[in-house]
Design a protein around this motif. Structure first.
Motif, PDB file in Angstrom:
ATOM      1  N   ALA A 297       4.948  -2.487   1.691  1.00 45.25           N
ATOM      2  CA  ALA A 297       3.877  -2.533   2.686  1.00 45.25           C
ATOM      3  C   ALA A 297       3.777  -1.245   3.494  1.00 45.25           C
ATOM      4  O   ALA A 297       2.688  -0.729   3.730  1.00 45.25           O
ATOM      5  N   ASP A 298       4.917  -0.726   3.944  1.00 41.50           N
ATOM      6  CA  ASP A 298       4.891   0.420   4.848  1.00 41.50           C
ATOM      7  C   ASP A 298       6.278   1.072   4.875  1.00 41.50           C
ATOM      8  O   ASP A 298       7.181   0.661   4.150  1.00 41.50           O
ATOM      9  N   TYR A 299       6.431   2.069   5.737  1.00 44.63           N
ATOM     10  CA  TYR A 299       7.698   2.801   5.808  1.00 44.63           C
ATOM     11  C   TYR A 299       8.856   1.908   6.237  1.00 44.63           C
ATOM     12  O   TYR A 299       9.971   2.055   5.730  1.00 44.63           O
ATOM     13  N   ALA A 300       8.626   1.006   7.167  1.00 45.28           N
ATOM     14  CA  ALA A 300       9.700   0.099   7.602  1.00 45.28           C
ATOM     15  C   ALA A 300      10.157  -0.780   6.440  1.00 45.28           C
ATOM     16  O   ALA A 300      11.359  -1.009   6.258  1.00 45.28           O
ATOM     17  N   ALA A 301       9.211  -1.249   5.650  1.00 40.73           N
ATOM     18  CA  ALA A 301       9.557  -2.080   4.491  1.00 40.73           C
ATOM     19  C   ALA A 301      10.338  -1.263   3.469  1.00 40.73           C
ATOM     20  O   ALA A 301      11.285  -1.761   2.854  1.00 40.73           O
ATOM     21  N   TYR A 302       9.967   0.011   3.310  1.00 42.92           N
ATOM     22  CA  TYR A 302      10.719   0.842   2.365  1.00 42.92           C
ATOM     23  C   TYR A 302      12.131   1.103   2.872  1.00 42.92           C
ATOM     24  O   TYR A 302      13.100   1.056   2.114  1.00 42.92           O
ATOM     25  N   GLU A 303      12.262   1.365   4.167  1.00 45.14           N
ATOM     26  CA  GLU A 303      13.599   1.587   4.727  1.00 45.14           C
ATOM     27  C   GLU A 303      14.488   0.368   4.488  1.00 45.14           C
ATOM     28  O   GLU A 303      15.643   0.499   4.075  1.00 45.14           O
ATOM     29  N   THR A 304      13.947  -0.811   4.706  1.00 49.26           N
ATOM     30  CA  THR A 304      14.703  -2.040   4.450  1.00 49.26           C
ATOM     31  C   THR A 304      15.060  -2.151   2.980  1.00 49.26           C
ATOM     32  O   THR A 304      16.195  -2.482   2.625  1.00 49.26           O
TER      33      THR A 304
ATOM     34  N   GLY B 131       0.767  -1.241   0.000  1.00 51.14           N
ATOM     35  CA  GLY B 131       0.000   0.000   0.000  1.00 51.14           C
ATOM     36  C   GLY B 131       0.796   1.288   0.000  1.00 51.14           C
ATOM     37  O   GLY B 131       0.240   2.340  -0.234  1.00 51.14           O
ATOM     38  N   LEU B 132       2.110   1.222   0.266  1.00 49.52           N
ATOM     39  CA  LEU B 132       2.911   2.440   0.250  1.00 49.52           C
ATOM     40  C   LEU B 132       3.639   2.538  -1.087  1.00 49.52           C
ATOM     41  O   LEU B 132       4.396   1.645  -1.464  1.00 49.52           O
ATOM     42  N   GLU B 133       3.379   3.623  -1.811  1.00 47.50           N
ATOM     43  CA  GLU B 133       4.043   3.881  -3.080  1.00 47.50           C
ATOM     44  C   GLU B 133       5.071   4.985  -2.873  1.00 47.50           C
ATOM     45  O   GLU B 133       4.751   6.035  -2.323  1.00 47.50           O
ATOM     46  N   VAL B 134       6.299   4.724  -3.322  1.00 46.86           N
ATOM     47  CA  VAL B 134       7.371   5.697  -3.167  1.00 46.86           C
ATOM     48  C   VAL B 134       7.980   5.972  -4.537  1.00 46.86           C
ATOM     49  O   VAL B 134       8.324   5.042  -5.267  1.00 46.86           O
TER      50      VAL B 134
END
Length: 152
Positions: A117-124, A68-71
């Motif tokens: 999925a979320d900000y933590a997933a993007y950071e990883t 759900g998080l698009e960057v």
């Protein structure tokens, strides 16, 4: 049929309707464009065979599949040798999270659209997969606040 000038008004009409609903039956498509089904089907097949229609797919709700998080990500590189750039491109293109990847003229050198999925997933994703790729000099991430218009 390989270029835009060879498409007539009926071809454009067929493309218009299929872009909005790729699941239209040939009978319904023919009705909408004012043809009988056999010539409509021939036109659709010709559009497919010549590569104008490149495929059909399902649109999936990213939230429903945990993405759900698009960057939007821009990447600047610090090298210009072709081997390093090809390696960088192959590495990034292989990541499941990357749903769009473009090399552009000017700065930055690349744009990516990433779904996680979320900000933590993007950071990883950024720290484990992007930073450290040979040639990557700078990564700028911009999470999407709101989608105004999306056309696939």
């Amino acid at each position: 049929m390989g270029n835009e000038r060879e498409l007539d008004a009926l071809d454009h009409d067929i493309l218009f309707h299929l872009q909005r609903d790729g699941r239209l039956t040939n009978v319904e498509l023919a009705r909408r464009v004012g043809l009988t089904p056999p010539p409509c089907l021939r036109r659709v097949r010709r559009l497919e065979e010549t590569g104008i229609i490149t495929g059909y797919r399902a649109r999936v709700d990213p939230d429903a599949v945990g993405r759900g998080l698009e960057v939007m990500v821009s990447i600047e590189v610090s090298v210009s040798d072709l081997r390093t750039l090809e390696g960088l491109e192959a590495t990034i293109a292989a990541y499941e999270e990357v749903v769009e990847f473009r090399r552009v003229f000017g700065t930055p050198d690349y744009y990516l659209r990433v779904l996680v999925a979320d900000y933590a997933a993007y950071e990883t994703f950024q720290t484990k997969k992007i930073i450290g790729i040979p040639g990557v000099a700078r990564v700028i991430s911009q999470p999407t606040m709101k989608k105004i218009k999306v056309t696939d």
